[in-house]
Design an enzyme around this catalytic site. Structure first.
Site, PDB file in Angstrom:
ATOM      1  N   ARG A   1       0.846  -1.186   0.000  1.00 28.80           N
ATOM      2  CA  ARG A   1       0.000   0.000   0.000  1.00 28.80           C
ATOM      3  C   ARG A   1       0.888   1.244   0.000  1.00 28.80           C
ATOM      4  O   ARG A   1       2.012   1.232   0.511  1.00 28.80           O
ATOM      5  CB  ARG A   1      -0.905   0.013   1.247  1.00 28.80           C
ATOM      6  CG  ARG A   1      -2.063  -0.974   1.186  1.00 28.80           C
ATOM      7  CD  ARG A   1      -3.112  -0.500   0.188  1.00 28.80           C
ATOM      8  NE  ARG A   1      -4.309  -1.339   0.191  1.00 28.80           N
ATOM      9  CZ  ARG A   1      -4.491  -2.377  -0.617  1.00 28.80           C
ATOM     10  NH1 ARG A   1      -3.523  -2.724  -1.459  1.00 28.80           N
ATOM     11  NH2 ARG A   1      -5.615  -3.067  -0.596  1.00 28.80           N
TER      12      ARG A   1
ATOM     13  N   HIS B   1      -0.598   1.114 -10.013  1.00 28.60           N
ATOM     14  CA  HIS B   1      -1.389   0.213  -9.162  1.00 28.60           C
ATOM     15  C   HIS B   1      -1.968  -0.939  -9.986  1.00 28.60           C
ATOM     16  O   HIS B   1      -3.175  -1.204  -9.982  1.00 28.60           O
ATOM     17  CB  HIS B   1      -2.511   0.970  -8.454  1.00 28.60           C
ATOM     18  CG  HIS B   1      -2.958   0.295  -7.185  1.00 28.60           C
ATOM     19  ND1 HIS B   1      -3.413   0.988  -6.091  1.00 28.60           N
ATOM     20  CD2 HIS B   1      -3.016  -1.033  -6.833  1.00 28.60           C
ATOM     21  CE1 HIS B   1      -3.750   0.147  -5.125  1.00 28.60           C
ATOM     22  NE2 HIS B   1      -3.506  -1.091  -5.562  1.00 28.60           N
TER      23      HIS B   1
END
Length: 305
Positions: A220, A268
């Site tokens: 993350r 991502h």
């Protein structure tokens, strides 16, 4: 009782997921806000919510809600919503295909760093022909932080390619982490984001790493301190950083990461959820919950994942 699906995707993507979920479950799935207009009576009838980054406060509006199935592997956003009742069972997505996709991404970028592709890319831009000594995979230990489903799948794929793998989970303790950091030529972060792991990829950890190691963050954005990563790259503490996740996404155009010569930015995409398989995994978990059977991916709130 009924099911509702909450997401903040576009309307077309939301309806695509709704169709897949209805097919997998064999029953109607309501579409919640912002794409569906549900009244108080509709929300009161809901016993199961299927969610993908729902707006804070939505889950608290359903008094008869008994189970929440996330379509994301990470649940840090859900746990950050203080309005979600403490007693409510939450399950993260556990999809073997998602773990395989992550393993492919880890293997791709580990091989890229091991085979020195950033150096050759820079040489190409400067029109330089200069071969570098190439160590064997067996001489390049890879450390993996986070040995859940994705960590285990990544470790298995790397071992099949000949890399020694050093895995670490928080339960192993700081001494075990020190060993991984000292030995790993490439460090891969796949940890869940919790209060304990937030900003773990920072100067104190880099100082304990093998000098010149590569860094891959597929966890993350909240795990990394960008200023510390840049400082470590500039000082040669890190040789290269592959970053797929960021605290602000899309990554702002003025971020120094875009143009740093020792940073690879990806948007991502390390392990994207496949809606076809994820819908079936979610449906199986919901059927298990309703039948009183164990569900996969049940979140331990004390651990944060």
């Amino acid at each position: 009782m009924s099911l509702v699906y909450f997401c903040r995707y576009s309307a077309s993507i939301a309806r695509h997921w709704q169709d897949l979920l209805e097919t997998a479950l064999g029953e109607t799935v309501l579409l919640g806000p912002p794409h569906g207009n549900l009244g108080a009576d509709d929300l009161a009838a809901v016993d199961v919510a299927i969610v993908a980054n729902p707006a804070p406060g939505l889950l608290a509006q359903m008094p008869n809600l008994r189970f929440v199935q996330s379509l994301w592997a990470g649940v840090d956003g859900l746990l950050a919503d203080s309005s979600v009742p403490e007693h409510l069972p939450l399950a993260r997505l556990v999809d073997p295909n998602l773990a395989t996709a992550m393993a492919e991404a880890v293997a791709t970028h580990v091989l890229g760093l091991h085979r020195q592709l950033p150096a050759y890319r820079a040489q190409q831009a400067d029109v330089v022909w200069k071969p570098h000594h190439q160590p064997l995979a067996a001489e390049c230990p890879v450390g993996i932080l986070g040995m859940g489903e994705m960590g285990k799948a990544s470790a298995a794929m790397l071992r099949a390619l000949g890399f020694p793998v050093l895995g670490w989970s928080r339960s192993a303790g700081p001494a075990a982490l020190d060993e991984v950091l000292a030995r790993a030529h490439i460090l891969v972060n796949l940890l869940p984001l919790t209060p304990e792991t937030r900003h773990i990829l920072a100067a104190p950890l880099f100082a304990r790493m093998r000098p010149g190691a590569g860094l891959i963050n597929f966890g993350r954005g909240g795990h990394q301190v960008v200023a510390d990563i840049i400082a470590a790259l500039d000082a040669g503490v890190l040789s290269h950083a592959v970053l797929d996740v960021f605290e602000t996404e899309p990554l702002p155009a003025d971020s120094p990461l875009w143009l740093h010569p020792k940073v690879t930015v990806t948007p991502h995409v390390a392990a994207e959820t496949d809606s076809r398989t994820a819908a079936h995994c979610a449906a199986g978990n919901i059927r298990a919950f309703r039948a009183g059977r164990p569900v996969t991916g049940l979140v331990d709130r004390a651990r944060g994942y």
